[in-house]
Design an enzyme around this catalytic site. Structure first.
Site, PDB file in Angstrom:
ATOM      1  N   ARG A  67      71.812 -29.605  26.045  1.00  0.00           N
ATOM      2  CA  ARG A  67      70.700 -28.703  26.361  1.00  0.00           C
ATOM      3  C   ARG A  67      69.658 -29.451  27.188  1.00  0.00           C
ATOM      4  O   ARG A  67      69.141 -30.486  26.754  1.00  0.00           O
ATOM      5  CB  ARG A  67      70.075 -28.192  25.071  1.00  0.00           C
ATOM      6  CG  ARG A  67      69.117 -27.042  25.315  1.00  0.00           C
ATOM      7  CD  ARG A  67      68.790 -26.353  24.041  1.00  0.00           C
ATOM      8  NE  ARG A  67      67.888 -27.164  23.232  1.00  0.00           N
ATOM      9  CZ  ARG A  67      66.971 -26.670  22.431  1.00  0.00           C
ATOM     10  NH1 ARG A  67      66.848 -25.376  22.311  1.00  0.00           N
ATOM     11  NH2 ARG A  67      66.203 -27.442  21.724  1.00  0.00           N
ATOM     12  N   ASP A 105      75.931 -33.870  12.980  1.00  0.00           N
ATOM     13  CA  ASP A 105      75.365 -34.953  12.148  1.00  0.00           C
ATOM     14  C   ASP A 105      76.007 -34.966  10.766  1.00  0.00           C
ATOM     15  O   ASP A 105      76.293 -36.037  10.217  1.00  0.00           O
ATOM     16  CB  ASP A 105      73.850 -34.778  11.999  1.00  0.00           C
ATOM     17  CG  ASP A 105      73.115 -35.162  13.278  1.00  0.00           C
ATOM     18  OD1 ASP A 105      73.737 -35.778  14.162  1.00  0.00           O
ATOM     19  OD2 ASP A 105      71.919 -34.825  13.381  1.00  0.00           O
TER      20      ASP A 105
END
Ligand code: URA
Length: 210
Positions: free
Chosen positions: A105, A204
């Protein structure tokens, strides 16, 4: 919203997803659960694949029995978190070809920017299953699907473990032909773009980063 959206409500899927949501679930268990849940979701996403009758000789007699026919499959991981879904699907469909679309992004424009794309050949003749565990804003899925269509894909399904209503609406608006499969349609996105209640950052959680 319900158009082209399948929520996989199987109790095993729901149970495993709840274990994955728990913040105390360690990365090793998270990966194991993701592997298991992706197999169960594969069962649902492939439920309508066509079969043809073939003749087989069992040790007892000759009979007719069904075998998969029709389009070959291609899996496409929307990186990086999509990679966590690949192994479970490949366990059940080992002959599937695998592609990758990498997007990040842009922090200024907030638009997805492609940094990698490698997809199987003859995408137009394949059923493409694009995988991304979290359908949040939908921007990266929309960009990845647009890229796959540019590469020739005609039939694409999107597999997301958890989806936000915003992400589903976004994909359905730009790509109304895409069928979305998810284990949960959660409440909403928060101000940081995380799905609520969600499970945090899937990448994560699976790789132990962050
Ligand atoms: N990506 C994630 O990994 N988690 C979210 O909640 C939203 C996007």
């Amino acid at each position: 919203m319900s158009q082209n959206l399948t929520i996989i409500e199987h109790p095993l899927v729901q149970h495993k997803l709840t274990l994955m949501r728990r913040e105390e679930t360690p990365a090793s268990s998270f990966r194991q659960l993701l592997w298991e849940i992706s197999m169960l979701m594969t069962y649902e996403i492939t439920r309508d694949l066509p079969l043809q009758e073939v003749t087989v000789n069992t040790p007892v007699c000759q009979t007719k029995a069904p075998l998969l026919t029709g389009k070959k499959l291609a899996l496409v991981s929307i990186m990086r978190a999509g990679n966590g879904l690949l192994d479970g699907i490949l366990e059940l469909i080992p002959a599937a070809r695998v592609g990758f679309v990498g997007l990040y992004r842009d922090e200024e424009t907030l638009e997805p920017v492609e940094y990698y794309c490698k997809v199987p050949d003859q995408l137009e003749d394949r059923l493409v299953i694009a995988v991304d565990p979290m359908l949040a804003t939908g921007n990266s899925s929309v960009a990845a699907i647009s890229r796959l269509k540019k590469e020739g894909a005609k039939e694409i399904r999107l597999l997301s473990l958890v989806a936000a209503p915003e992400g589903v609406t976004c994909v359905q608006k730009v790509h109304p032909d895409i069928r979305i499969y998810t284990a949960s349609l959660d409440e909403r996105l928060n101000e940081n773009g995380y799905i609520v209640p969600g499970l945090g950052d899937a990448g994560d959680r699976m790789f132990g980063t962050g």
